[in-house]
Design an enzyme around this catalytic site. Structure first.
Site, PDB file in Angstrom:
ATOM      1  N   TYR A 308       0.846  -1.186   0.000  1.00 18.65           N
ATOM      2  CA  TYR A 308       0.000   0.000   0.000  1.00 18.65           C
ATOM      3  C   TYR A 308       0.891   1.249   0.000  1.00 18.65           C
ATOM      4  CZ  TYR A 308      -4.141   2.777   1.491  1.00 18.65           C
ATOM      5  OH  TYR A 308      -5.186   3.676   1.583  1.00 18.65           O
ATOM      6  N   CYS A 309       0.669   2.130  -0.964  1.00 16.10           N
ATOM      7  CA  CYS A 309       1.356   3.424  -1.041  1.00 16.10           C
ATOM      8  C   CYS A 309       2.875   3.218  -1.099  1.00 16.10           C
ATOM      9  CB  CYS A 309       0.931   4.295   0.140  1.00 16.10           C
ATOM     10  SG  CYS A 309       1.513   6.010   0.062  1.00 16.10           S
TER      11      CYS A 309
END
Length: 576
Positions: A308-309
């Protein structure tokens, strides 16, 4: 506040006494504040004693000048825009429409705002980077100068001041001073949420830890589970429980309920003990260590990974390193949630890469080695200043109200410290120099990596309204990875576009099974689907490996060779 021409009643002696008490109490609060030596704990904006002696004057500074200059601004810009039909939460209170004076202020402000923002696109001779900076600065100025932000040009605040006889201003001053002491803007009701009590409550155990992270294994609730487990790498700049908020919003709980053996990495908030870590540590002692630990625990050849990210960016480096080492089979698939690998069209965070930021990181590195997480929180708040700053200035400080309880904003304020040198290197090497897309541009443990060698099946998700990892930037991974890829565009932004449980029935997502060379081509031929993208992802995961196994033995946290250290969510996520 009304249109009658009769003279208002003259204040009584009791009124004068009350307002004298309000002023005196405000001054006393400020004197106590300064006497305690609370000069403001960065990064919350400092307040100096010279401009804070009069709380009303401080909170309404510039309002009179703004109001008087409104007509001049409109004439200078030639504003003729009609903003009367626009819906804007800042002006939703009926007081803005009941009085023609304030309705004129509102409409004039909106029209001038449109003119200022539109002029940015008309300026000639600017490259895109300069235009992006000007666009952001103009938007920030326009949001800051909203009449809703000042007591004397906000009829709702004026009415509340009269109704409460100034109690709202005292409450607001107290709220402001509390925030200055804490070094952070309050965005949700204090005490409403607690990690382990009503957030991050999915049952599980911490089964492994090192100096960098804890590994959480969640308790299965189905008789059978997919044989290939899933491990989630959340961004180390935030707490992992964005994916395990309240039960009805929890991606973690949803995965477990759908027969997935799920592991979560919980990064340690940086302190002196890990101040000197870099990319090698996050790849080798973080992601690969977790992958190998899970494979050994369950006796499986490979795992599904989710990044994530920024953890997705690092996952790309990890996969490239494994490819170079001939160990690609350790990973069955890779899911990238709002993650960038090519930063040529990165979002507004690129605006915060100037000399001031780098000097700050150099200074912090020398002093204590890690960056206070409140700096990053302040930066992210600035990216959406209207919603995440000025909204709370009006509510908390001018109206003197407590913010509503909101689990997402509790998470947003639960900051994580960052290794300063690594954070600086991340910004310099990736955001500014864009080295990850250069073959050999980055080395891991001395080994040059090339992300075009990443051939594992990849699921690439982007948020249509994401201002941190814009969809056009996320899309670029499609041309760099060499394996099978599925791109999905979700409605909403960086957080809500990811945290969108199917039961909520919110937003939508777009898919396109045809080859598309650009994001524009993808969108032109895309099919819209209502609701959450999570079921689409689950179907894709099952296509990669559909074999199931009994949810017994090592599939139950603590029942395999790794014994339970403590209950989920663990102590790392609670350490600030």
């Amino acid at each position: 506040m009304n249109n009658e021409t009769t003279n208002p009643p003259y204040p009584s002696l009791e009124d004068w006494q009350h307002w004298t008490w309000v002023t005196g109490r405000a001054q006393q609060m400020l004197m106590e504040f300064w006497a305690q030596g609370a000069t403001g704990d960065q990064p919350f904006p400092a307040v100096s004693p010279t401009n804070a002696a009069d709380p009303m004057a401080w909170m309404t500074a510039g309002a009179e000048a703004w109001s008087k200059g409104l007509e001049a601004w409109g004439k200078m810009l030639g504003s003729t825009a009609d903003a009367s039909q626009r819906k804007d939460r800042r002006f939703s209170s009926p007081e803005w429409s009941e009085n023609p004076v304030f309705e004129t202020i509102k409409e004039s402000y909106l029209a001038i705002s449109d003119q200022l923002l539109g002029s940015v696109e008309e300026v000639e001779g600017l490259d895109e980077e300069a235009r992006q900076k000007l666009r952001f600065a103009t938007r920030s100025f326009v949001d800051a100068m909203s009449p809703s932000n000042f007591a004397l040009t906000n009829p709702q605040v004026m009415k509340r001041t009269i109704d409460t006889k100034g109690e709202n201003l005292l409450n607001g001053l107290k709220n402001m001073l509390d925030d200055v002491r804490g070094g952070q803007l309050t965005q949700t009701k204090k005490g409403a949420f607690e990690v382990g009590r009503n957030l991050a409550t999915t049952p599980g155990k911490v089964v492994y830890e090192n100096a960098l992270y804890q590994l959480i294994q969640y308790t299965p609730v189905t008789e059978k589970v997919l044989e290939t487990p899933v491990v989630v790498f959340p961004p180390w700049i935030n707490r992992f429980y964005i994916l395990d908020l309240t039960p009805e919003k929890s991606f973690v709980r949803w995965c477990v309920e759908n027969g997935i053996t799920l592991f979560m990495v919980s990064w340690k908030s940086a302190d002196e003990s890990i101040a000197d870590i870099h990319l090698d540590d996050y790849v080798l002692n973080g992601q690969i260590d977790a992958i190998d630990t899970i494979r050994d625990l369950l006796g499986v050849e490979s795992v599904h990974t989710i990044g994530y990210c920024v953890a997705g960016t690092t996952l790309a480096a990890t996969l490239a390193y494994l490819a170079t080492k001939g160990e690609t089979k350790k990973v069955k698939s890779a899911t990238f949630l709002t993650a960038q690998v090519d930063f040529t069209e990165a979002g507004d965070l690129k605006l915060f890469l100037g000399d001031e930021t780098m000097t700050l990181l150099d200074q912090v590195t020398k002093e204590k080695g890690y960056l206070d997480g409140r700096y990053m929180a302040a930066t992210f708040n600035l990216l959406r200043g209207r919603e995440l700053i000025w909204n709370y200035v009006t509510n908390n400080y001018l109206l003197g109200q407590e913010p509503a309880p909101f689990d997402l904003l509790h998470w947003n304020g639960d900051v994580t410290n960052l290794p300063a040198a690594w954070h600086r290197d991340y910004l310099e090497t990736l955001y500014k120099a864009n080295k990850l897309i250069e073959p050999g541009g980055i080395r891991v443990a001395g080994v040059p990596i090339d992300i075009t060698k990443v051939a594992v099946p990849a699921y690439i998700q982007a948020g249509r309204e994401d201002h941190i990892a814009p969809p056009q930037s996320v899309w670029k991974a499609m041309k760099h990875f060499s394996g099978a890829k599925r791109f999905l565009l979700a409605g909403s932004g960086h957080i809500a576009g990811v945290v969108n449980p199917p039961a909520a029935g919110k937003y939508q997502y777009w898919t396109n099974d045809e080859d598309a060379a650009t994001l524009e081509e993808f969108i032109a031929g895309a099919e819209e689907h209502k609701g959450s993208w999570w079921p689409d992802w689950l179907a894709w995961i099952r296509k990669q490996s559909s074999k199931e196994t009994a949810a017994t033995g090592a599939r139950v946290p603590g029942k395999g060779k790794l014994k339970a250290i403590e209950d989920a969510p663990g102590r790392y996520v609670k350490t600030r």
